[in-house]
Scaffold this motif. Structure first.
Motif, PDB file in Angstrom:
ATOM      1  N   ILE A  77       0.837  -1.202   0.000  1.00  0.00           N
ATOM      2  CA  ILE A  77       0.000   0.000   0.000  1.00  0.00           C
ATOM      3  C   ILE A  77       0.871   1.252   0.000  1.00  0.00           C
ATOM      4  N   SER A  78       1.898   1.276   0.848  1.00  0.00           N
ATOM      5  CA  SER A  78       2.749   2.471   0.933  1.00  0.00           C
ATOM      6  C   SER A  78       3.595   2.666  -0.319  1.00  0.00           C
ATOM      7  N   ALA A  79       3.824   1.591  -1.083  1.00  0.00           N
ATOM      8  CA  ALA A  79       4.585   1.710  -2.324  1.00  0.00           C
ATOM      9  C   ALA A  79       3.700   2.145  -3.487  1.00  0.00           C
ATOM     10  N   GLY A  80       2.412   2.350  -3.225  1.00  0.00           N
ATOM     11  CA  GLY A  80       1.508   2.808  -4.263  1.00  0.00           C
ATOM     12  C   GLY A  80       0.910   1.685  -5.088  1.00  0.00           C
ATOM     13  N   LYS A  81       0.980   0.473  -4.599  1.00  0.00           N
ATOM     14  CA  LYS A  81       0.421  -0.667  -5.330  1.00  0.00           C
ATOM     15  C   LYS A  81      -0.941  -1.044  -4.767  1.00  0.00           C
ATOM     16  N   VAL A 107      -7.848   1.250   4.488  1.00  0.00           N
ATOM     17  CA  VAL A 107      -7.414   1.366   3.093  1.00  0.00           C
ATOM     18  C   VAL A 107      -8.614   1.573   2.181  1.00  0.00           C
ATOM     19  N   GLU A 108      -9.720   0.875   2.451  1.00  0.00           N
ATOM     20  CA  GLU A 108     -10.933   1.069   1.644  1.00  0.00           C
ATOM     21  C   GLU A 108     -11.446   2.505   1.771  1.00  0.00           C
TER      22      GLU A 108
END
Length: 144
Positions: A77-81, A107-108
């Motif tokens: 998530i933090s890597a933008g994936k 995250v949702e």
């Protein structure tokens, strides 16, 4: 969105530590006795070993693996994936299950907020384009 959970880690650790301590103490006490049976001593020692093995398995399978899965999810998530990242769906202990559910829900919500912000940005861009078109028409209107 709550997903599967298993029994508490605390219960597993307390049970395995109790078996380890009781059987280890009994094995030691029985081994100190002068006329002790090697068979009984060996059985107590094996039970203590099984308690220790269960404790190690609990730490690895029910503490380290869920933490590694949650950490991997957070890194994706933090890597933008975020589009490709999937929330770990396998059964976890209750403590980690609650953390996983909260992370996935967060995250949702963030995905929804980002989508809403992009929609507002697109609408503002369109309004700006319309305003620039009107400003360009003003000199022609004033000349009429």
């Amino acid at each position: 969105m709550p997903q599967a959970q298993t029994s508490s880690i605390k219960t597993r650790i307390v049970a395995s530590a109790a078996v380890l301590l009781c059987c280890g103490t009994a094995s030691f006490a029985y081994g100190v006795m002068t006329e002790s049976s090697i068979f009984v001593h060996s059985v107590l020692f094996v039970l203590a070993g099984l308690g220790g093995a269960f404790l190690l398995w609990t730490v690895h399978a029910h503490m380290m693996r869920p933490l590694a899965a949650l950490s991997g999810y957070a890194k994706e998530i933090s890597a933008g994936k975020g589009e490709r990242a999937t929330c770990p769906g396998w059964a976890m202990p209750a403590e980690y299950s609650a953390l996983r559910d909260a992370m996935c829900l967060m995250v949702e919500h963030l995905d929804g907020a980002i989508a809403a912000a992009r929609e507002k940005e697109a609408a503002l861009f369109e309004r700006r384009r319309e305003a620039l078109g009107i400003v360009r028409l003003l000199p022609a209107i004033e000349n009429c």
